[in-house]
Design an enzyme around this catalytic site. Structure first.
Site, short mmCIF file in Angstrom:
data_model
loop_
_atom_site.label_atom_id
_atom_site.label_comp_id
_atom_site.label_asym_id
_atom_site.label_seq_id
_atom_site.Cartn_x
_atom_site.Cartn_y
_atom_site.Cartn_z
N ASP A 88 0.83 -1.20 0.00
CA ASP A 88 0.00 0.00 0.00
C ASP A 88 0.87 1.25 0.00
OD1 ASP A 88 -2.18 -1.67 0.25
OD2 ASP A 88 -2.32 -1.44 2.42
N1 URA Z 1 -1.23 -5.83 4.06
C1 URA Z 1 -1.71 -4.56 4.06
O1 URA Z 1 -2.71 -4.28 4.69
N2 URA Z 1 -1.04 -3.65 3.34
C2 URA Z 1 0.09 -3.90 2.65
O2 URA Z 1 0.67 -3.02 2.04
C3 URA Z 1 0.58 -5.22 2.68
C4 URA Z 1 -0.10 -6.17 3.38
#
Ligand code: URA
Length: 246
Positions: free
Chosen positions: A105
């Site tokens: 993310d």
């Molecule tokens: N899980 C999440 O919530 N975000 C990420 O970036 C990776 C795994």
């Protein structure tokens, strides 16, 4: 493979931008077949020449593999009209053909593999392979007492999605409430949604491990380096051996 300019070769090996490796070569920090070379244009055979930078031998690989410490605020994409992308952390001269293996993310930090090897990427990300991914999450709110058991049993998210068994460990030595989460899959916002399902909110998330590879603690957020041969062998082992169960 035909000989190429030494500065171009070092750029492809991840030693820096064309300008940076030019300075490196001119300052006498590079040897080719045992002799210092100060001419960035020196023709070098990537497959046979022994190129050493600051005492470290560099090995040419037809494909390129990097470990990036992704900073927060940068999106996992090749190009985007609005936001800086992880590929834009690489010098423009090095970007061609590269992509990130999987995605983190925008606000997540940590270990991201960047390569031009589509087969390895597919093997590491294939849901059927169950390659381990380890995250450290700073969490607010009180987790339910049986949170770890629910992770181990295969948690059901609030929208009904069922997760594979996962490991949740508390890291009591940290100043903030921090947990380590080990997953064998990569659903959308998975760590944040799993933590939400057991009563918490993730306020900071960092991936520290992927497929046998630990995030290099010497890499500052935004920095990257080429994988070593041993690290690449670990990833390629995952490519072959996936599908182990917890
Ligand atoms: N899980 C999440 O919530 N975000 C990420 O970036 C990776 C795994």
């Amino acid at each position: 493979m035909p000989a190429m300019r030494l500065d171009k070769l070092l750029t492809q090996l991840g030693c820096g931008s064309r300008k940076e490796v030019g300075a490196l070569i001119r300052s006498g920090r590079v040897t080719v077949d045992g002799a210092p070379v100060r001419d960035p244009a020196c023709k070098t055979d990537p497959e046979t020449a022994v190129v050493v930078v600051d005492g470290r031998p560099q090995r040419y690989q037809a494909q390129r593999y990097f470990m990036l410490n992704k900073p927060a605020g940068v999106i996992t994409a090749s190009r985007d009209g609005r936001h800086q992308t992880v590929l834009e952390l690489f010098p423009a001269s090095q970007r061609r053909g590269l992509f990130a293996v999987g995605r983190l993310d925008k606000d997540t930090e940590g270990l991201l593999i960047v390569t031009d090897d589509g087969a390895l990427s597919h093997a590491l990300m294939s849901p059927a392979r169950h390659v381990d991914k380890v995250y450290e999450a700073v969490v607010e709110g009180a987790l339910v007492p049986d949170a770890a058991d629910r992770f181990a049993a295969g948690l059901t998210l609030r929208d009904g999605t069922v997760c594979l068994p996962a490991v949740l460990e508390r890291l009591p030595d940290r100043a903030e409430q921090t947990v380590r989460v080990t997953l064998r899959e990569g659903k959308y916002h998975q760590v944040k949604r799993m933590i939400a399902a057991v009563g918490g909110t993730v306020v900071h998330l960092r991936r520290v491990w992927l497929g046998g590879l630990a995030l290099d603690p010497s890499l500052a957020p935004g920095a990257f380096r080429a994988l070593t041969d041993a690290e690449l062998a670990l990833l390629q082992g995952q490519e072959r051996d996936g599908k182990k169960e917890f």
